[in-house]
Design a protein around this motif. Structure first.
Motif, mmCIF file in Angstrom:
data_model
loop_
_atom_site.group_PDB
_atom_site.id
_atom_site.type_symbol
_atom_site.label_atom_id
_atom_site.label_comp_id
_atom_site.label_asym_id
_atom_site.label_seq_id
_atom_site.Cartn_x
_atom_site.Cartn_y
_atom_site.Cartn_z
ATOM 1 N N ALA A 78 7.518 36.680 38.748
ATOM 2 C CA ALA A 78 6.712 37.408 37.766
ATOM 3 C C ALA A 78 5.734 36.477 37.050
ATOM 4 O O ALA A 78 4.583 36.852 36.792
ATOM 5 N N ASP A 79 6.183 35.265 36.727
ATOM 6 C CA ASP A 79 5.282 34.300 36.092
ATOM 7 C C ASP A 79 4.048 34.032 36.936
ATOM 8 O O ASP A 79 2.960 33.740 36.413
ATOM 9 N N ARG A 80 4.193 34.128 38.257
ATOM 10 C CA ARG A 80 3.107 33.780 39.176
ATOM 11 C C ARG A 80 2.369 35.010 39.729
ATOM 12 O O ARG A 80 1.486 34.870 40.561
ATOM 13 N N THR A 81 2.741 36.199 39.261
ATOM 14 C CA THR A 81 2.090 37.428 39.711
ATOM 15 C C THR A 81 0.766 37.615 38.974
ATOM 16 O O THR A 81 0.679 37.392 37.766
ATOM 17 N N ARG A 82 -0.268 38.027 39.704
ATOM 18 C CA ARG A 82 -1.574 38.296 39.097
ATOM 19 C C ARG A 82 -2.055 39.665 39.587
ATOM 20 O O ARG A 82 -2.341 39.833 40.772
ATOM 21 N N THR A 83 -2.094 40.658 38.712
ATOM 22 C CA THR A 83 -2.599 41.978 39.056
ATOM 23 C C THR A 83 -3.446 42.486 37.896
ATOM 24 O O THR A 83 -3.431 41.919 36.800
ATOM 25 N N HIS A 220 -2.396 34.312 31.099
ATOM 26 C CA HIS A 220 -1.620 33.483 32.017
ATOM 27 C C HIS A 220 -2.316 32.130 32.194
ATOM 28 O O HIS A 220 -3.538 32.026 32.070
ATOM 29 N N PRO A 221 -1.561 31.078 32.477
ATOM 30 C CA PRO A 221 -2.179 29.773 32.701
ATOM 31 C C PRO A 221 -2.949 29.755 34.013
ATOM 32 O O PRO A 221 -2.666 30.542 34.928
ATOM 33 N N ALA A 222 -3.918 28.859 34.095
ATOM 34 C CA ALA A 222 -4.706 28.755 35.325
ATOM 35 C C ALA A 222 -3.832 28.329 36.498
ATOM 36 O O ALA A 222 -3.990 28.783 37.626
ATOM 37 N N VAL A 223 -2.877 27.447 36.209
ATOM 38 C CA VAL A 223 -1.995 26.921 37.255
ATOM 39 C C VAL A 223 -0.572 26.890 36.717
ATOM 40 O O VAL A 223 -0.341 26.465 35.584
ATOM 41 N N ASN A 224 0.384 27.362 37.491
ATOM 42 C CA ASN A 224 1.798 27.250 37.140
ATOM 43 C C ASN A 224 2.384 25.981 37.722
ATOM 44 O O ASN A 224 1.925 25.475 38.755
ATOM 45 N N GLY A 225 3.408 25.466 37.054
ATOM 46 C CA GLY A 225 4.126 24.331 37.608
ATOM 47 C C GLY A 225 5.028 24.778 38.742
ATOM 48 O O GLY A 225 5.083 25.950 39.105
ATOM 49 N N SER A 226 5.771 23.832 39.314
ATOM 50 C CA SER A 226 6.706 24.182 40.383
ATOM 51 C C SER A 226 7.913 24.902 39.794
ATOM 52 O O SER A 226 8.278 24.700 38.628
ATOM 53 N N LEU A 228 11.093 24.541 40.615
ATOM 54 C CA LEU A 228 12.166 23.590 40.323
ATOM 55 C C LEU A 228 11.865 22.783 39.072
ATOM 56 O O LEU A 228 12.761 22.491 38.267
ATOM 57 N N GLY A 229 10.596 22.428 38.886
ATOM 58 C CA GLY A 229 10.214 21.695 37.686
ATOM 59 C C GLY A 229 10.424 22.531 36.441
ATOM 60 O O GLY A 229 10.901 22.037 35.408
ATOM 61 N N ASP A 230 10.057 23.812 36.521
ATOM 62 C CA ASP A 230 10.268 24.712 35.389
ATOM 63 C C ASP A 230 11.756 24.848 35.063
ATOM 64 O O ASP A 230 12.164 24.783 33.895
ATOM 65 N N MET A 231 12.582 25.024 36.095
ATOM 66 C CA MET A 231 14.021 25.186 35.868
ATOM 67 C C MET A 231 14.634 23.908 35.305
ATOM 68 O O MET A 231 15.511 23.959 34.440
ATOM 69 N N SER A 232 14.153 22.773 35.778
ATOM 70 C CA SER A 232 14.652 21.497 35.258
ATOM 71 C C SER A 232 14.336 21.347 33.774
ATOM 72 O O SER A 232 15.179 20.899 32.986
ATOM 73 N N ALA A 233 13.131 21.759 33.390
ATOM 74 C CA ALA A 233 12.754 21.684 31.972
ATOM 75 C C ALA A 233 13.609 22.630 31.136
ATOM 76 O O ALA A 233 14.019 22.300 30.013
ATOM 77 N N LEU A 234 13.906 23.815 31.684
ATOM 78 C CA LEU A 234 14.672 24.801 30.920
ATOM 79 C C LEU A 234 16.093 24.333 30.651
ATOM 80 O O LEU A 234 16.585 24.446 29.520
ATOM 81 N N VAL A 235 16.772 23.816 31.679
ATOM 82 C CA VAL A 235 18.177 23.443 31.490
ATOM 83 C C VAL A 235 18.332 22.199 30.623
ATOM 84 O O VAL A 235 19.449 21.864 30.227
ATOM 85 N N ARG A 236 17.213 21.540 30.316
ATOM 86 C CA ARG A 236 17.257 20.417 29.379
ATOM 87 C C ARG A 236 16.853 20.842 27.970
ATOM 88 O O ARG A 236 16.741 19.994 27.081
ATOM 89 N N THR A 237 16.643 22.130 27.778
ATOM 90 C CA THR A 237 16.213 22.638 26.477
ATOM 91 C C THR A 237 17.437 23.044 25.661
ATOM 92 O O THR A 237 18.087 24.055 25.948
#
Length: 463
Positions: A78-83, A220-226, A228-237
């Motif tokens: 959903a984060d990467r969906t554009r409609t 929405h941002p112009a570019v989303n991160g990866s 796995l990178g997003d999930m890694s950031a979340l579990v360290r929050t």
């Protein structure tokens, strides 16, 4: 002659009442599905379908392993969906009907199936229903995170959401057992199926209303991160870990209590299903008191969070739930009105927890964006929704395992050990879950001043 002042530009962060109602009605659908599953699923397959309680409990746990993969995937997608409808709203349009069909199919098991075939039916249909629920509910939760850039507006929208969620509980409490009785005409399994079909029709319409009446305000941002990178950031929050743990345990307490309530009233209290207030029997009164308390808690939580820290309110809500459960346990089995009052108190605590938890989840999404520059609202909310669903799954599975361990046999007078297992699932397990939930909240340190600061800085960053 003095020049007239230019007209004030409209506040683009403001969400109107009509849109808040449109968003909130979506959780009426979600609440109808989850409350009906929570109250009737174990009873349908164990007491009516003849399955072993532990087999159904295991099913509820294993399906959450699927959710552990699909929920974050849905959030990242959903984060990467554009409609032209945005990132999150399209999935409400696409998922409303599949959720209604699969939810109804869960309770459509033919009576001619063997025990093994019924278990396969339960696994297949419930897994499909939860996949469809993920397709709708994860983007629905993500929509809350982008419906306004202002934390106060998101908190207000979350309150509308939780009011409608509570209304779903009231509807199931007031009408659930009555519809099952009237539509079934003496056949409980048929009554449960037809009631679920009615819920599916209402739920589908509600979700489509939410799609039609809401919009996304955070670009929405112009570019989303990866991913796995997003999930890694979340579990360290840290704040997310604290709220997720509290949500799992707080919802587990309510789910264990709700899943064992029909068994407690039938086998421990000896309830015969006779109405005690108008057309409400004791089970309906129990669920209605919980839902009315939840509405009260949602309203109170939304007002109190303007003056007090969300963390402190969640801890106080947990204490309220413990008090209500203990009082319910201590009064005589036939003390209907004392039990109803105690359950109302439990509902107030649950309502405060839920409205603040969902507001905190969106605050955390903004915090992650502010701290890391990664906009991943859908992933944050999907992981948070998984925490809530995990609490429901664990809480619904606990009674099944306890019933099997203590020798429960459907449809007969229970042994003292089996009665003790029902009492454990109904009272002791919920209290034991709520204590560590309060400890987890001590590690949540996103106070109102911090949220105000990051909101201002994000607004400047987004231009």
């Amino acid at each position: 002659m003095p020049r007239a002042a230019p007209p004030a530009s409209p506040d683009k962060s403001r969400v109107g009442v009509a849109e808040k109602l449109g968003y909130g009605v979506g959780d009426l659908a979600n609440g109808l599905y989850l409350n009906f599953f929570g109250f009737f699923l174990l009873y349908f397959f164990v007491d009516l379908g003849g399955l072993a309680p532990a087999a159904v409990g295991l099913m509820l746990l294993l399906t959450k392993l699927v959710d552990a993969v699909t929920d974050p995937m849905m959030g990242a997608l959903a984060d990467r969906t554009r409609t032209r409808w945005g990132r999150y709203r399209p999935y409400l349009l696409w998922g409303a009907l599949p959720l209604g069909i699969t939810g109804t199919a869960v309770f459509a098991a033919p009576a001619s199936l063997s025990t093994g075939e019924t278990l396969v039916w339960a696994y297949a249909t419930y897994t499909l229903a939860m996949l469809a629920y993920t397709m709708v509910n994860v983007p629905y939760g993500g929509l809350l995170g982008v419906i306004s850039p202002k934390a106060s507006e998101r908190a207000s929208v979350a309150a509308y959401r939780m009011v409608f969620s509570s209304l779903a509980g009231i509807a199931i409490g007031v009408l659930g057992t009555t519809l099952v009785r009237e539509l079934g005409g003496g056949d409980e399994a048929r009554g449960i199926f037809l009631t679920m079909a009615c819920i599916a029709a209402v739920g589908t319409a509600c979700i489509l209303v939410t799609f039609a009446t809401t919009r996304e305000r955070i670009p929405h941002p112009a570019v989303n991160g990866s991913v796995l990178g997003d999930m890694s950031a979340l579990v360290r929050t840290g704040p997310w870990l604290a709220v997720a743990a509290a949500a799992i345990l707080g919802v587990l307490a309510i789910a264990s209590r709700a899943g064992s309530a029909l068994f407690w009233f039938k086998y421990v209290a000896g309830d015969d299903g006779a109405p005690v207030l108008l057309f409400l029997d004791r089970v309906a009164l129990f669920y209605t008191a919980l839902a009315l308390g939840q509405v009260t808690g949602v309203i109170a939580g939304n007002l109190l969070q303007r003056r007090f820290e969300k963390r402190d309110l969640v801890i106080a809500a947990g204490a309220l739930k413990v008090i209500g459960i203990v009082v319910f346990y201590l009064v005589p089995l036939d003390a209907v009105w004392w039990q109803t009052l105690a359950q109302l108190v439990v509902g107030i605590g649950f309502g405060v927890l839920m409205v603040l938890a969902f507001a905190m989840f969106t605050d955390i999404a903004e915090y992650v964006d502010w701290k890391t520059g990664l906009q991943m609202t859908g992933l944050v909310v999907s992981a948070s929704i998984f925490a809530v669903k995990a609490g429901v799954a664990f809480g619904s599975a606990v009674p099944g395992f306890l019933f099997s361990a203590t020798g429960f046999v459907a449809g007969v007078s229970q042994s003292p050990e089996a009665l003790l297992g029902i009492e454990f699932a109904f009272a002791l397990v919920p209290v034991m879950a709520l204590l560590p939930a309060a400890i987890a909240m001590l590690f949540y340190r996103l106070d109102r001043a911090t949220v105000a600061q990051l909101e201002t800085e994000l607004a400047a960053r987004r231009g």
